[in-house]
Scaffold this active site. Structure first.
Site, PDB file in Angstrom:
ATOM      1  N   ARG A 122      -5.109  -8.112   7.844  1.00  0.00           N
ATOM      2  CA  ARG A 122      -6.431  -8.327   7.200  1.00  0.00           C
ATOM      3  C   ARG A 122      -7.129  -9.551   7.818  1.00  0.00           C
ATOM      4  NH1 ARG A 122      -4.549  -6.292   1.231  1.00  0.00           N
ATOM      5  NH2 ARG A 122      -4.183  -4.182   1.989  1.00  0.00           N
ATOM      6  N   GLU A 167       4.609   0.782  -9.972  1.00  0.00           N
ATOM      7  CA  GLU A 167       3.420   1.178  -9.194  1.00  0.00           C
ATOM      8  C   GLU A 167       3.692   2.402  -8.317  1.00  0.00           C
ATOM      9  OE1 GLU A 167       1.931  -1.777  -6.420  1.00  0.00           O
ATOM     10  OE2 GLU A 167       0.096  -0.653  -6.058  1.00  0.00           O
ATOM     11  N   LYS A 169       1.169   0.672 -13.096  1.00  0.00           N
ATOM     12  CA  LYS A 169       0.089   0.364 -12.141  1.00  0.00           C
ATOM     13  C   LYS A 169      -0.175   1.605 -11.289  1.00  0.00           C
ATOM     14  CE  LYS A 169      -1.124  -2.809  -8.391  1.00  0.00           C
ATOM     15  NZ  LYS A 169      -1.135  -4.211  -7.980  1.00  0.00           N
ATOM     16  N   SER A 216      -6.478  -0.967  -6.687  1.00  0.00           N
ATOM     17  CA  SER A 216      -7.805  -0.562  -6.207  1.00  0.00           C
ATOM     18  C   SER A 216      -7.711   0.412  -5.027  1.00  0.00           C
ATOM     19  CB  SER A 216      -8.671  -1.774  -5.857  1.00  0.00           C
ATOM     20  OG  SER A 216      -8.103  -2.576  -4.850  1.00  0.00           O
ATOM     21  N   GLY A 217      -6.699   0.267  -4.199  1.00  0.00           N
ATOM     22  CA  GLY A 217      -6.380   1.302  -3.216  1.00  0.00           C
ATOM     23  C   GLY A 217      -7.402   1.594  -2.138  1.00  0.00           C
ATOM     24  N   GLY A 218      -8.259   0.647  -1.806  1.00  0.00           N
ATOM     25  CA  GLY A 218      -9.222   0.900  -0.737  1.00  0.00           C
ATOM     26  C   GLY A 218     -10.614   1.238  -1.235  1.00  0.00           C
TER      27      GLY A 218
HETATM   28  P1  13P Z   1      -5.046  -2.914  -3.843  1.00  0.00           P
HETATM   29  O1  13P Z   1      -5.750  -3.248  -5.126  1.00  0.00           O
HETATM   30  O2  13P Z   1      -5.639  -3.573  -2.639  1.00  0.00           O
HETATM   31  O3  13P Z   1      -4.788  -1.444  -3.685  1.00  0.00           O
HETATM   32  O4  13P Z   1      -3.603  -3.567  -3.944  1.00  0.00           O
HETATM   33  C1  13P Z   1      -2.891  -3.476  -5.091  1.00  0.00           C
HETATM   34  C2  13P Z   1      -1.475  -3.687  -4.783  1.00  0.00           C
HETATM   35  O5  13P Z   1      -0.827  -4.496  -5.383  1.00  0.00           O
HETATM   36  C3  13P Z   1      -0.866  -2.879  -3.728  1.00  0.00           C
HETATM   37  O6  13P Z   1       0.503  -2.863  -3.893  1.00  0.00           O
END
Ligand code: 13P
Length: 331
Positions: A33, A177, A219, A261-263
């Site tokens: 990043r 998650e 999550k 949030s996943g992108g």
């Molecule tokens: P994002 O919200 O960027 O998807 O990341 C959450 C996270 O903890 C990924 O494991």
């Protein structure tokens, strides 16, 4: 394990209108990043970025917990204060990512299995001594031609449940998650179908492994069409698919659902969470909260650029995104 302590920590993580900030990127993810923005990647740049986050004034008004990474939980501010102390002083609960990454799954091209169970009992004891009160483990499920396989879903669900049981034994609240990825051209309906299948399998495994549902946080991904699906959907369609899926698959004993949030962009992630709470909050058994990384960090990272003179502006942007998500929790 003290069940009451686990329940209290889990409830505190999703209490009121606060949510979790994930800052647990592994070094390779953090570096990539940084690289995309032309920021150099020595260890001290990662440390400086994490110091910027944990010292953001008033962050504790919106954030209940932060998820750290193995490197970060051992680090200090420039003045020598351990990050964990700075976080606790801001009224935020420190947590830790404990999986060691999603690796190629044998015999299943295109699919991943998350590793990190070996020696986990000892690592959890160490992290608990360092001040962590909750943990996180991420499983990734890719969608595509013929995938996900039953083998991938079951192996990942089994690992999540074994991780969760070890966390509770150590007195840490597990954040469970299972992420159905946004990459690909799949439709909203396909994401809903797979997300429901994954969640049902995860909760079956949690039951089999004797995990206390009242002492964990789920999550999940929001139910979304793939990033390259020609038919993108309205906020309401995403909300209906996501809440409907959760209602069918997530037991009412779970205190909170904190989305990744996943992108998604920061704005869309907040808008969708907001709409879920506006339309459904009073009718749901669990809190609908957030546990975002990119959707909170990314705009601030773009302002910081590794430049010390941009710290205050980046912190303001970080706080703004955190506040938008607090507002989204209120609906
Ligand atoms: P994002 O919200 O960027 O998807 O990341 C959450 C996270 O903890 C990924 O494991």
């Amino acid at each position: 394990m003290n069940p009451q302590d686990l329940m209290n920590t889990a409830r505190t993580l999703v209490a009121g209108d606060k949510g979790v900030l994930a800052m647990d990127e592994s070094n390779p993810t953090c570096n990539s990043r940084f690289a995309k923005l032309g920021i150099p990647q020595p260890e001290d740049a990662r440390r400086a970025w994490r110091e910027l986050i944990v010292t953001t004034p008033r962050l504790g008004e919106c954030i209940s917990g932060v998820i750290l990474y193995d490197e970060t939980i051992r680090e200090q501010k420039k003045d020598g204060t351990p990050f964990v102390e700075a976080i606790a002083a801001a009224g935020i609960i420190p947590g830790i990512k404990v999986d060691i990454g999603a690796k190629d799954m044998a015999g299943h091209p295109g699919e991943k299995i998350t590793e990190g169970l070996d020696g986990l009992r000892h690592r959890l004891a160490d992290y608990s001594r360092m001040g962590a009160r909750f943990a996180k483990w991420r499983a990734v499920i890719a969608l595509g031609d013929g995938i996900p396989s039953r083998a991938c879903i079951e192996a990942n669900a089994h690992a999540l449940a074994r991780y969760a049981a070890l966390c509770q034994e150590a007195g840490l609240v597990p954040i469970v998650e299972p992420e159905v990825l946004m990459d690909g051209a799949h439709t909203l309906e396909r994401s809903r179908e797979v997300t429901e299948q994954v969640l049902r399998t995860v909760f079956h495994q949690l039951y089999v492994q004797g995990v206390m549902l009242e002492g964990l946080i789920l999550k999940p991904n929001m139910v979304l069409p793939g990033l390259s699906c020609p038919k993108q959907e309205t906020v309401d369609a995403v909300v209906d698919a996501t809440v409907g899926c959760l209602l069918r698959a997530v037991p009412a004993a779970v205190p909170g659902v904190a989305f990744l949030s996943g992108g998604q962009s920061g704005e869309l992630a907040s808008a969708r969470l907001n709409a879920m709470n506006v339309r459904f909050k009073s009718r749901l058994p669990w809190a609908l909260a957030f546990s975002f990384a990119r959707a909170i960090q990314q705009p601030a990272l773009e302002i910081w650029q590794g430049n010390e003179t941009h710290v205050a502006a980046a912190q303001e942007t970080l706080l703004h995104r955190a506040r938008c998500n607090r507002a989204a929790r209120r609906g």
